[in-house]
Design a protein around this motif. Structure first.
Motif, PDB file in Angstrom:
ATOM      1  N   ARG A 296       8.356   1.642   5.776  1.00  0.00           N
ATOM      2  CA  ARG A 296       9.521   1.178   5.010  1.00  0.00           C
ATOM      3  C   ARG A 296       9.186  -0.083   4.225  1.00  0.00           C
ATOM      4  N   LEU A 297       8.545  -1.024   4.906  1.00  0.00           N
ATOM      5  CA  LEU A 297       8.232  -2.306   4.276  1.00  0.00           C
ATOM      6  C   LEU A 297       7.310  -2.119   3.080  1.00  0.00           C
ATOM      7  N   TYR A 298       6.244  -1.360   3.273  1.00  0.00           N
ATOM      8  CA  TYR A 298       5.297  -1.156   2.177  1.00  0.00           C
ATOM      9  C   TYR A 298       5.958  -0.436   1.007  1.00  0.00           C
ATOM     10  N   LEU A 299       6.838   0.500   1.303  1.00  0.00           N
ATOM     11  CA  LEU A 299       7.530   1.213   0.231  1.00  0.00           C
ATOM     12  C   LEU A 299       8.419   0.262  -0.561  1.00  0.00           C
ATOM     13  N   ASP A 300       9.179  -0.582   0.145  1.00  0.00           N
ATOM     14  CA  ASP A 300      10.049  -1.546  -0.538  1.00  0.00           C
ATOM     15  C   ASP A 300       9.243  -2.506  -1.409  1.00  0.00           C
ATOM     16  N   ALA A 301       8.018  -2.794  -0.977  1.00  0.00           N
ATOM     17  CA  ALA A 301       7.168  -3.730  -1.720  1.00  0.00           C
ATOM     18  C   ALA A 301       6.376  -3.050  -2.828  1.00  0.00           C
TER      19      ALA A 301
ATOM     20  N   ARG B 165       4.052  -0.869  -2.330  1.00  0.00           N
ATOM     21  CA  ARG B 165       2.711  -0.563  -1.821  1.00  0.00           C
ATOM     22  C   ARG B 165       2.738   0.865  -1.242  1.00  0.00           C
ATOM     23  N   THR B 166       2.877   1.829  -2.127  1.00  0.00           N
ATOM     24  CA  THR B 166       3.200   3.188  -1.692  1.00  0.00           C
ATOM     25  C   THR B 166       2.058   3.876  -0.958  1.00  0.00           C
ATOM     26  N   THR B 167       0.833   3.584  -1.336  1.00  0.00           N
ATOM     27  CA  THR B 167      -0.290   4.205  -0.626  1.00  0.00           C
ATOM     28  C   THR B 167      -0.300   3.755   0.832  1.00  0.00           C
ATOM     29  N   GLU B 168      -0.067   2.453   1.054  1.00  0.00           N
ATOM     30  CA  GLU B 168       0.015   1.954   2.425  1.00  0.00           C
ATOM     31  C   GLU B 168       1.238   2.519   3.137  1.00  0.00           C
ATOM     32  N   ALA B 169       2.313   2.726   2.392  1.00  0.00           N
ATOM     33  CA  ALA B 169       3.519   3.295   2.995  1.00  0.00           C
ATOM     34  C   ALA B 169       3.259   4.705   3.505  1.00  0.00           C
ATOM     35  N   VAL B 170       2.562   5.502   2.704  1.00  0.00           N
ATOM     36  CA  VAL B 170       2.218   6.856   3.142  1.00  0.00           C
ATOM     37  C   VAL B 170       1.319   6.801   4.371  1.00  0.00           C
ATOM     38  N   ALA B 171       0.317   5.923   4.345  1.00  0.00           N
ATOM     39  CA  ALA B 171      -0.629   5.828   5.464  1.00  0.00           C
ATOM     40  C   ALA B 171       0.082   5.419   6.752  1.00  0.00           C
ATOM     41  N   ALA B 172       0.997   4.434   6.663  1.00  0.00           N
ATOM     42  CA  ALA B 172       1.724   3.996   7.856  1.00  0.00           C
ATOM     43  C   ALA B 172       2.641   5.101   8.366  1.00  0.00           C
ATOM     44  N   GLY B 173       3.288   5.819   7.456  1.00  0.00           N
ATOM     45  CA  GLY B 173       4.129   6.942   7.867  1.00  0.00           C
ATOM     46  C   GLY B 173       3.324   8.031   8.545  1.00  0.00           C
ATOM     47  N   GLU B 174       2.154   8.311   8.020  1.00  0.00           N
ATOM     48  CA  GLU B 174       1.287   9.322   8.633  1.00  0.00           C
ATOM     49  C   GLU B 174       0.819   8.883  10.020  1.00  0.00           C
TER      50      GLU B 174
END
Length: 656
Positions: free
Chosen positions: A182-187, A189-198
């Motif tokens: 969530r945090l990376y997406l809001d910022a 930082r979508t690639t990190e958001a996908v990685a954290a979600g995965e």
């Protein structure tokens, strides 16, 4: 004969095994012999709470607290029962008294922090979480909860530190990975958001919230088929979660491979299920009939802040007939801003409802005797669909925030217009009765601090620049294929894309691959991510000659901002509301010639406009004032028509 102590020990053993019925019997035997045995009373109260008999639990545990006021653990259990019984304020006091008795009681500190968070008392919750962390620095779950709350408040850097600490302390804490997504997406930082979600769903494949947050991140990278699969996985794991189903339904509006009928049917299925769940919980309304009472309109939204909804909602407040209408705003706003304060000052009654349970909010709305309750969110973030299923007002409507049916039979009306929803078309695809304004269903409050309109950029650059500043999720491959044809039809032209996710290198690479597949050479496209503020965002229109509206999900606020900066927008009218908003906006400013009915017409409009730079220059210079004087910005006329409609819906209005 067994002793009191033997019965008590037997009850404890049964309790620990989870045999609640047997434990109750043992504790009752103790109390039969020693009615004042506080330990048995305490444990029996815990049993009642664990079985969901919270009224009995509260009554018994309150007696124990009065008899043993210095027993901190008893106060914690009493507070827990109070929470379950819906008496949150009393629970806060009990947790605090427990901590006064035993300042190092970690359980009480953590429970108090979590309760304050659920109550929406975020500043107090943050302090409580920090106390809990001081008591137990290695409590990964507490670091996670603190990080989640800081994220909600926009304190991103501190939130990231807390969440990373949670993940380091417990790599298997899926909530930490999901919140980092969530945090990376809001910022951006979508690639990190996908990685954290995965990571979250890899650690725990049955974690529905993880799949949901992964879906959000994938959607931001325009990976819509993968996002749809992630959302469906979340819903399959928790089919009764309105939030998860709403996120899926909202995403379906981006899925160009689904027909409007398929998308509508999923909404209608959701609505019927919600209606069935809420039916037994509905209560009578509390309307005051007749007399000279003003009609009470309630608006429900989490977007009473710097958000697209606010730009179109504000005219309903500022231009209303205060003699006939009384406006209540139910604001699910956790982080207010200057726009929040402006709206608050314009409302007759302002209720801050963030964190308030749906049932409690429904009772508040009944007590306020609201005549017409208006949803401004649909299935967007932080919506209140379950509240509307409870039918807390005699008439309910949905407006503005969502480009499709809510699916809820409990919402009576949907406010739209004759362009977005032509008369006689697709009536079976809506749960609500559609009320069509004869004018555009939107009224735009043009900001007062707009930068000056620039000169035509093509004059200096020597080529035409097409642009789109829409959310990246709207720019799918069918849109890019059409824009490829536009660039081909206008030799030397270029495309400027701006969207928050484009600040991320991985996302730019994904979009570059899509552009290449659609035949758009990389040297003809520029991708921009962040603008430091709203002024800089608008200033970037000084680089755009013509704006391109995406489809099937049209722009709304972005289209208005482009026109306010002198940039005309080319729109393609589709076969559903979500793909006709552009056509409605263009008609409202008297620019129907900018609307295409086919892709070939879209390309032809772009080619014609790009070939007439002198005409484009004149249009640019006058577009803001043309818009200001148009129906789209006519707040008085718009509100008059909407209020006439509102007044006709209620039999309780003066003269009704």
């Amino acid at each position: 004969m067994s002793s009191v102590n033997e019965h008590l020990q037997a009850g404890l053993a049964q309790h620990q095994r989870g045999d609640l019925a047997e434990a109750e019997a043992s504790y009752q035997l103790v109390l039969a012999r020693e009615p004042g045995n506080l330990q048995a009373m305490h444990l029996l109260g815990v049993v009642f709470h664990q079985r969901g008999e919270n009224a009995r639990a509260v009554e018994l545990l309150e007696r124990v607290v009065k008899s043993a006021p210095r027993a901190a653990v008893v106060r914690v259990n009493f507070a827990t029962a109070l929470v379950a019984a819906g008496r949150a304020e009393g629970a806060v006091e009990q947790f605090r008294q427990a901590l006064q008795l035993e300042p190092k009681l970690v359980l009480a500190a953590q429970a108090l922090a979590s309760l304050l968070l659920r109550m929406g008392r975020l500043d107090a919750a943050i302090e409580a979480f920090r106390v809990a962390i001081q008591l137990d620095p290695k409590a990964a779950a507490v670091h996670n909860d603190l990080g989640s709350m800081l994220l909600t408040l926009g304190q991103t850097e501190e939130a990231e530190r807390a969440l990373l600490m949670a993940a380091a302390l417990d790599p298997n804490l899926v909530e930490a990975h999901s919140n980092l997504s969530r945090l990376y997406l809001d910022a951006g930082r979508t690639t990190e958001a996908v990685a954290a979600g995965e990571r979250a769903v890899r650690v725990k494949p049955s974690f529905a919230a993880g799949w949901n947050n992964l879906g959000n991140a994938l959607a931001a990278q325009v990976r819509h088929r993968e996002a749809e699969a992630a959302y469906r996985k979340a819903v399959a794991l928790e089919p009764d979660s309105p939030l998860l189903v709403s996120n899926l339904l909202f995403h379906l509006n981006y899925c160009n491979w689904l027909s409007p009928t398929q998308i509508a049917n999923e909404h209608l299925n959701f609505g019927r299920a919600m209606d069935g769940r809420a039916a037994t919980q509905r209560r009578p309304h509390n309307q005051i009939r007749g007399g000279d009472r003003r009609l009470r309109i309630g608006y429900v939204s989490a977007d009473f802040r710097a958000h697209s909804v606010a730009y179109f909602f504000e005219p309903l407040l500022t231009a209303r007939d205060r003699e006939r209408f009384e406006v209540y705003c139910y604001a699910d706003v956790r982080r207010g801003d200057a726009i929040t304060e402006r709206l608050k000052n314009s409302a007759d009654v302002w209720r801050t409802t963030a964190g308030m349970p749906d049932a409690q909010l429904a009772e508040l709305i009944r007590a306020d005797a609201i005549d017409i309750l208006v949803d401004l969110a649909g299935h967007t973030a932080e919506n209140r669909m379950m509240l509307f299923a409870l039918k807390p007002a005699p008439v309910a409507a949905t407006y503005l925030g969502y480009p499709n049916t809510t699916g809820l039979p409990s919402i009576d009306y949907r406010l739209t217009d004759e362009i977005c929803d032509p008369i006689g078309e697709a009536d079976d695809l809506y749960a609500e009765k559609r009320f069509r304004l004869k004018r555009c269903f939107l009224c735009y409050a043009m900001p007062g601090n707009l930068p000056e309109v620039s000169t035509l950029p093509a004059e200096a650059s020597g080529f035409v620049t097409f642009g789109s500043f829409n959310a990246l999720a709207k720019i799918c491959e069918p849109t890019l294929r059409l824009w490829s044809r536009v660039l081909e039809a206008v030799p030397g032209s270029k495309l400027l894309l701006k969207s928050r996710p484009l600040a991320d290198g991985g996302t730019r690479a994904i979009v570059a691959q899509s552009l290449n597949r659609c035949g758009i050479a990389s040297d003809r496209v520029e991708m921009l991510g962040y603008a430091k503020d709203f002024q800089e965002h608008l200033d970037l229109y000084s680089r755009v000659d013509l704006a391109l509206d995406p489809f099937p999900y049209n722009g709304t606020t972005t289209t208005c901002e482009a026109m306010a900066m002198g940039v005309p927008v080319i729109a393609l009218a589709g076969n559903s509301h979500v793909s006709r908003v552009g056509a409605s906006l263009m008609a409202a400013v008297g620019m129907g010639e900018m609307v295409a009915n086919t892709e070939a017409e879209y390309v032809e409009i772009a080619k014609r406009m790009a070939a007439d730079l002198e005409g484009l220059k004149v249009m640019r210079a006058g577009l803001r004032e043309r818009m200001r004087q148009s129906e789209l910005c006519d707040a008085v006329g718009f509100v008059k028509e909407v209020e006439s409609l509102m007044f006709s819906l209620s039999p309780h209005a003066r003269g009704g």
